[in-house]
Design a protein around this motif. Structure first.
Motif, mmCIF file in Angstrom:
data_model
loop_
_atom_site.group_PDB
_atom_site.id
_atom_site.type_symbol
_atom_site.label_atom_id
_atom_site.label_comp_id
_atom_site.label_asym_id
_atom_site.label_seq_id
_atom_site.Cartn_x
_atom_site.Cartn_y
_atom_site.Cartn_z
ATOM 1 N N HIS B 149 0.863 -1.182 0.000
ATOM 2 C CA HIS B 149 0.000 0.000 0.000
ATOM 3 C C HIS B 149 0.902 1.236 0.000
ATOM 4 O O HIS B 149 1.850 1.305 0.766
ATOM 5 N N MET B 213 -10.972 7.359 21.413
ATOM 6 C CA MET B 213 -12.207 7.326 22.186
ATOM 7 C C MET B 213 -13.238 6.596 21.343
ATOM 8 O O MET B 213 -13.462 6.936 20.179
ATOM 9 N N GLU B 216 -20.791 4.483 21.570
ATOM 10 C CA GLU B 216 -21.937 4.342 20.669
ATOM 11 C C GLU B 216 -22.202 5.606 19.864
ATOM 12 O O GLU B 216 -22.692 5.539 18.750
ATOM 13 N N VAL B 218 -19.943 8.495 19.432
ATOM 14 C CA VAL B 218 -18.797 9.419 19.370
ATOM 15 C C VAL B 218 -18.783 10.066 17.984
ATOM 16 O O VAL B 218 -18.864 9.381 16.967
ATOM 17 N N TYR B 247 -5.359 12.490 5.165
ATOM 18 C CA TYR B 247 -5.543 11.067 4.904
ATOM 19 C C TYR B 247 -4.691 10.229 5.823
ATOM 20 O O TYR B 247 -3.476 10.424 5.917
ATOM 21 N N GLU B 252 -11.232 7.795 8.984
ATOM 22 C CA GLU B 252 -11.989 8.364 7.876
ATOM 23 C C GLU B 252 -13.311 8.922 8.404
ATOM 24 O O GLU B 252 -14.077 8.166 8.985
ATOM 25 N N PRO B 253 -13.602 10.189 8.275
ATOM 26 C CA PRO B 253 -12.739 11.234 7.730
ATOM 27 C C PRO B 253 -11.518 11.460 8.611
ATOM 28 O O PRO B 253 -11.579 11.275 9.812
ATOM 29 N N SER B 254 -10.431 11.895 7.953
ATOM 30 C CA SER B 254 -9.197 12.191 8.667
ATOM 31 C C SER B 254 -9.000 13.701 8.732
ATOM 32 O O SER B 254 -9.430 14.417 7.828
ATOM 33 N N MET B 285 -11.909 10.110 12.439
ATOM 34 C CA MET B 285 -12.872 9.140 12.942
ATOM 35 C C MET B 285 -12.350 7.752 12.579
ATOM 36 O O MET B 285 -11.893 7.526 11.457
ATOM 37 N N ASN B 287 -11.649 4.428 11.143
ATOM 38 C CA ASN B 287 -12.130 3.779 9.931
ATOM 39 C C ASN B 287 -12.861 2.487 10.321
ATOM 40 O O ASN B 287 -12.321 1.666 11.063
ATOM 41 N N PRO B 288 -14.095 2.316 9.822
ATOM 42 C CA PRO B 288 -14.843 1.109 10.193
ATOM 43 C C PRO B 288 -14.056 -0.175 9.933
ATOM 44 O O PRO B 288 -14.222 -1.165 10.639
ATOM 45 N N ARG B 289 -13.165 -0.145 8.950
ATOM 46 C CA ARG B 289 -12.366 -1.356 8.674
ATOM 47 C C ARG B 289 -11.486 -1.703 9.861
ATOM 48 O O ARG B 289 -11.203 -2.879 10.110
ATOM 49 N N PRO B 298 -18.731 -2.481 13.281
ATOM 50 C CA PRO B 298 -18.700 -1.024 13.128
ATOM 51 C C PRO B 298 -20.088 -0.394 13.046
ATOM 52 O O PRO B 298 -20.212 0.821 13.083
ATOM 53 N N ARG B 299 -21.139 -1.216 12.926
ATOM 54 C CA ARG B 299 -22.467 -0.602 12.820
ATOM 55 C C ARG B 299 -22.922 -0.035 14.159
ATOM 56 O O ARG B 299 -23.758 0.860 14.215
#
Lengths: 704, 337
Positions: B149, B213, B216, B218, B247, B252-254, B285, B287-289, B298-299
């Motif tokens: 990457h 941090m 539920e 944030v 980035y 994300e968002p960064s 925030m 990244n959900p990954r 992540p939901r």
């Protein structure tokens, strides 16, 4: 990425000034790191005054590695329309070359075109200026056009001398199938390319390393007449691997490895063909376009409620829709649901989070409010161990020691200088595969080498009072025995025990109030202050065993029967090796902080303040010089009488008044009962017993 | 009987010649002692007629009172003089240095780090730690930075083996904590990090504090408020703070966070390269990954994370102009903080 203000204006006319443009881009994520006014120019007509932006393009935004890309962003931010340069090309005849792709996963698209009768020559001034602004040297009109289109549209191109290509054939294949030898444009002959290197080959041999660099044999030269122009799309991971392995980063590989726009392949080819016709008088023939894996867009659905919830801000549905629309993400809205279809140049957008980010950055981070979180209370704070480390730091600072921080690396040869035995466990160190210097190839197993360097550094700069301590982790590889046990489970990490190390040196002649004591005791005093501060009750100093310490002036430190470290004066050899040219001793020490931490007592339990008075007695004994005062003191303290409250040493005498080979030690003993006031007779009885015991235990006599 | 006024005159004359406390005491004994003049004279009164005796007795008592008073005054005076001369003879040179052990100083990195730790622990954050020699998995893969990457270029890495690295940032602690503890979570992770890079503005080792941090609800607005509060404490309550898109693969968002240049007040100077802003930390925030890779759904949760370099903050705070000073351990440097 460097972009000139005037070139951007050719693509999008925002009506904004230089500063406003820079701010707008910066606040949308394309940070303008530098703004450079071009120097005054002589010929105002051909080289109008211009401004250059140094744009920091983050690795996810390959689409902005071009003037078009940045202009597209400006267009989205301002709503000003984007203007494309002319690229429709008149071509004649069919493609005169055949393209074969062996693995369509690695090369999803390969297009090209033969252009005949080009006149190689210098590029026009306007083109030279734009190339120079970017930082590329002008070579000739053909090579310049490929570079120009790369900067303009962001898509890498390559031009071959058609007549050097064998068999009117292009094959995109791996080195293992087509030969591992090629001389690249930089003149380097590469003889043994890795088998999985993707190559562009003609019917007989490799002619370019795909996406990275062309071959020297097929280069466009002064006498080139016909060319074959390549425009392709290669898999980012493959290009990156090849470029890294060969140490061959180029403008092309930089873009391919970040993800080029596969739909731009034909446009870039046409644009370059157009320019070659206009500028070099070439005659383009029909294009070949082998596109086995057509672009399939992502379809992403997002809930605007969720966007608002995550951001903690209130962009309306219409605002969100408008942002996505201007970014070219083809949104469709149904209530709170939006479906977006990112274009081929936005490979970075493939999830809901990516959409949230796009909305947030165009909406403007500044417009998102600052709201302190409401959340469950929690204790927070430092762990006991973390607090302990700060306690240790403060104790040594109070004792006069400055805190040092050294790199975690060590020179493995220093362990030889220290005279460590071959089987010394500190010789088993973690090795760095790619150290900056050979001296930094190992991770520290002891803090001493660094502290000795600190001592040398300060001493050789004329500093006469050097007291330093450091608290840091050392790195102990998993012992080989355990390595066998865990075979098949790679990735065993070393242990990282916490150490405290320190050094002490003080040139006495510069002290106003003279201190006759051995420096050893000064340094030991700092350790004692620390132990006292953290309430380690029993520490035992035994004859030192470290090979780099003066055998008569060093001690191993034991806490609760376990070896917790050592302290001592450097041997003269070591002092010399580290350039400490002074008569005073240099003292060093090192402690196993994990062990000290484990030895900490619990919370203190209150004891009643004594109700009855204490009575003190002194005793001086003459003993052999080899007898340790600490041992004598231990005899007193361990004497089985409930009345001995404490004892301390208050005098040491060696000299004329007593026999040679002997010394006199004087102790003060405090007697007290918790139940009554002791009478003289009671004390006398215990004291006589103690004296008798002491003399027999030490072989000493009472000093008159 | 002799004339008592003569007695008084003689006494006062004699007293006038006495200087020391001892001499005065001797004089007291001579006149007022058990065998002194007054006693003698009182004895001789017996021979007088009652009238004369009364008169003579009175005169003698008058004399005694006068003598006692004069003696006490003279004695006090002498005592004062003697003490003064004794003190004068004991005088020392107060300008000589005090016997004093100069305390050592903590390293500026430690000072800045503990200040930041104090601020965040005050907001209920815990302090977590992780290994400095780290698995590639935690340092990169689990932070959404797979092999090959381009983001790996952002951090030149020291390798121990193909799958073990010297951590290039404190972010792997995020993943280790997410795997180990249940949200809601808020923690910081200070420590050493390593990059294979050495020049005027890079050292192969430096210090970072990572923060996270997770809960539920944030939000990005929370990220802004917490970091603003933090920066206002470290620098000053007036310092402007701005967030701009950036980035990082694991957020994300960064957002890159800048403070108004503390040297020129935002007017533009050499230190802020004329921009009026100084980059101070990276954030975003989660990244959900990253949640997925740590085995979380992540939901149901969201979170923010941030990271900053200690040396950079120390340089700004103390006006240190050369990064390399932090690791030379020159006493003349260390002793200043």
């Amino acid at each position: 990425m460097r972009a000139s203000f005037s070139w951007l204006n050719e693509f999008v006319d925002t009506g904004l000034g230089i500063e406003e443009t820079a701010k707008l881009l910066t606040m949308a994520g394309l940070e303008i790191e530098g703004v450079e006014e071009e120097e005054g120019v002589l010929d105002v007509l051909t080289r109008p005054k211009d401004t250059l932006f140094e744009v920091n393009v983050t690795p996810n935004r390959a689409d902005c590695l071009s003037i078009l890309g940045i202009a597209r962003e400006l267009s989205a931010l301002t709503g000003a329309p984007l203007k494309m340069p002319p690229y429709k090309v008149k071509d004649e005849g069919g493609p005169e070359i055949n393209v074969e792709i062996s693995d369509p996963e690695l090369c999803r698209r390969y297009a090209g075109r033969v252009i005949k009768n080009v006149k190689i020559g210098p590029s026009p001034e306007w083109m030279k200026k734009k190339l120079e602004d970017y930082g590329i040297r002008s070579i000739n009109n053909i090579v310049d056009i490929t570079n120009y289109v790369l900067i303009e549209l962001g898509h890498p191109l390559h031009a071959f001398d058609l007549n050097t290509l064998k068999g009117k054939q292009i094959i995109v294949d791996m080195a293992e199938n087509r030969g591992k030898k090629i001389t690249t444009l930089d003149g380097v002959e590469r003889k043994d390319l890795p088998g999985d290197t993707l190559l562009i080959c003609d019917a007989e041999r490799p002619v370019a390393i795909a996406g990275v660099m062309g071959g020297a044999d097929t280069e466009v030269k002064e006498d080139t007449r016909d060319i074959f122009l390549e425009s392709a799309w290669f898999k980012p991971q493959g290009i990156r691997k090849t470029a890294k392995r060969l140490g061959l980063g180029s403008e092309s590989s930089y873009r391919f490895e970040r993800g080029a726009d596969i739909e731009m392949v034909s446009i870039a080819l046409d644009r370059a063909s157009y320019l070659m016709r206009e500028i070099a008088g070439g005659k383009p023939s029909g294009a070949v376009d082998n596109y086995p894996r057509p672009f399939r867009p992502h379809i992403i659905s997002v809930n605007t409620v969720k966007i608002r919830k995550l951001l903690g801000a209130e962009p309306s549905n219409d605002e969100i829709f408008g942002i996505l629309k201007r970014l070219g993400l083809n949104p469709e809205m149904d209530g709170d649901m939006i479906v977006a279809i990112p274009p081929s140049y936005r490979l970075d957008i493939d999830s809901e989070a990516d959409i949230v980010e796009e909305v947030a950055r165009i909406y403007g981070y500044g417009k998102i409010p600052s709201t302190l979180p409401c959340t469950e209370m929690s204790a927070g704070g430092l762990s006991e161990k973390q607090k302990f480390v700060y306690q240790a730091k403060n104790a040594f600072a109070l004792a006069g020691y400055n805190e040092a921080i050294n790199y975690s690396f060590m020179n493995i040869n220093t362990l030889d200088t220290l005279g460590l035995q071959m089987e010394d466990p500190r010789r088993l160190a973690v090795k760095v595969l790619n150290p900056l210097r050979e001296e930094d190839a190992f991770l520290r197993t002891t803090l001493i080498p660094s502290l000795l360097e600190n001592l040398r550094y300060n001493f050789t700069r004329g500093i006469k009072d050097i007291r330093l301590f450091e608290i840091a982790r050392v790195f102990v590889p998993i012992p080989p025995v355990r390595r066998v046990l865990i075979e098949g489970q790679p990735g065993q990490l070393p242990f990282e025990p916490l150490r405290l190390g320190g050094c002490f040196f003080r040139e006495k002649s510069y002290l106003f109030w003279k201190e006759p004591e051995e420096d050893f005791y000064r340094a030991k005093g700092a350790l004692e202050e620390f132990f006292d501060a953290v309430k380690i009750p029993d520490r035992d100093y035994r004859q030192g065993t470290e090979p780099f310490l003066h055998p008569g002036k060093s001690a191993d430190i034991f806490i609760g029967g376990r070896r917790a470290g050592y302290i001592g004066a450097l041997t003269p050899t070591l002092k010399e090796a580290f350039e400490i040219k002074a008569k005073e001793d240099a003292i060093i020490f090192e402690l196993d902080l994990d062990l000290v931490f484990e030895s900490l007592p619990g919370t203190p339990v209150f004891r009643q303040i004594p109700k009855f008075p204490a009575i003190e007695r002194d005793i001086a004994v003459i003993v052999g010089e080899h007898i340790k005062a600490g041992d004598v003191l231990a005899e007193i303290r361990n004497y089985p009488s409930p009345y001995i409250e404490d004892a301390s040493i208050f005098d040491l005498y060696k000299g004329d008044k007593i026999e040679k080979g002997k010394k006199s030690l004087a102790f003060n003993i405090r007697y007290r009962s918790t139940e009554k006031t002791l009478t003289e007779d009671e004390i006398e009885e215990v004291h006589r017993g103690l004296v008798k015991h002491l003399l027999s235990a030490t072989g000493g006599i009472l000093r008159a | 009987m002799e004339d008592p006024s003569r007695l008084t005159r003689e006494f006062l004359e004699e007293l006038g010649t006495k200087k020391t406390v001892g001499e005065i005491e001797e004089l007291r004994v001579k006149y007022l002692g058990k065998k002194g003049t007054v006693t003698e004279k009182l004895k001789s009164l017996a021979r007088l007629a009652p009238d004369e005796r009364r008169e003579a007795g009175r005169l003698l008592n008058d004399f005694k009172a006068l003598a006692e008073r004069e003696l006490a005054l003279k004695k006090e005076d002498a005592r004062r003089r003697e003490l003064a001369s004794k003190l004068a003879s004991e005088a020392i040179d107060v300008s000589l240095p005090g016997i004093f052990r100069r305390p050592g100083r903590l390293h500026p990195v430690t000072l800045v780090m503990s200040e930041i730790i104090r601020i965040f622990t005050g907001m209920g954050f815990t302090v977590e730690e992780g290994p400095e020699v780290e698995l590639d998995h935690y340092n990169f893969e689990a932070l959404n930075i797979p092999k090959e990457h381009p983001a790996r270029d952002m951090q030149d890495t020291f390798y121990i083996s193909s799958d073990i690295v010297l951590r290039t940032h404190t972010s792997p602690v995020q993943v280790r904590v997410l795997e180990k503890k249940k949200p809601p979570l808020r923690f910081i992770a200070p420590g050493k990090v390593y990059r294979c890079d050495a020049d005027v503005s890079h050292t192969p080792m430096f210090h970072q504090i990572e923060g996270m941090m997770v809960g539920e609800n944030v939000t990005f607005a929370n990220l802004k408020a917490v970091l603003e509060a933090f920066l206002h404490k470290v620098f000053s309550p007036q310092v402007p703070v701005r967030f701009r898109p950036s980035y990082f693969p694991f957020t994300e968002p960064s957002a890159e966070v800048d403070i108004g240049c503390i040297f020129c007040g935002g007017a533009g100077c050499g230190i802020c390269k004329g921009t009026g802003w100084i980059e101070i930390l990276g954030s975003g925030m989660v990244n959900p990954r990253v949640f997925e890779l740590a085995g979380l759904d992540p939901r149901n949760i969201s979170g923010f994370a941030f990271g900053m370099g200690m040396e950079r903050i120390a340089m700004l705070k103390y006006g240190i102009d050369d990064l390399r000073l932090f690791f030379e351990n020159d006493i003349r440097f260390l002793g200043q903080f």
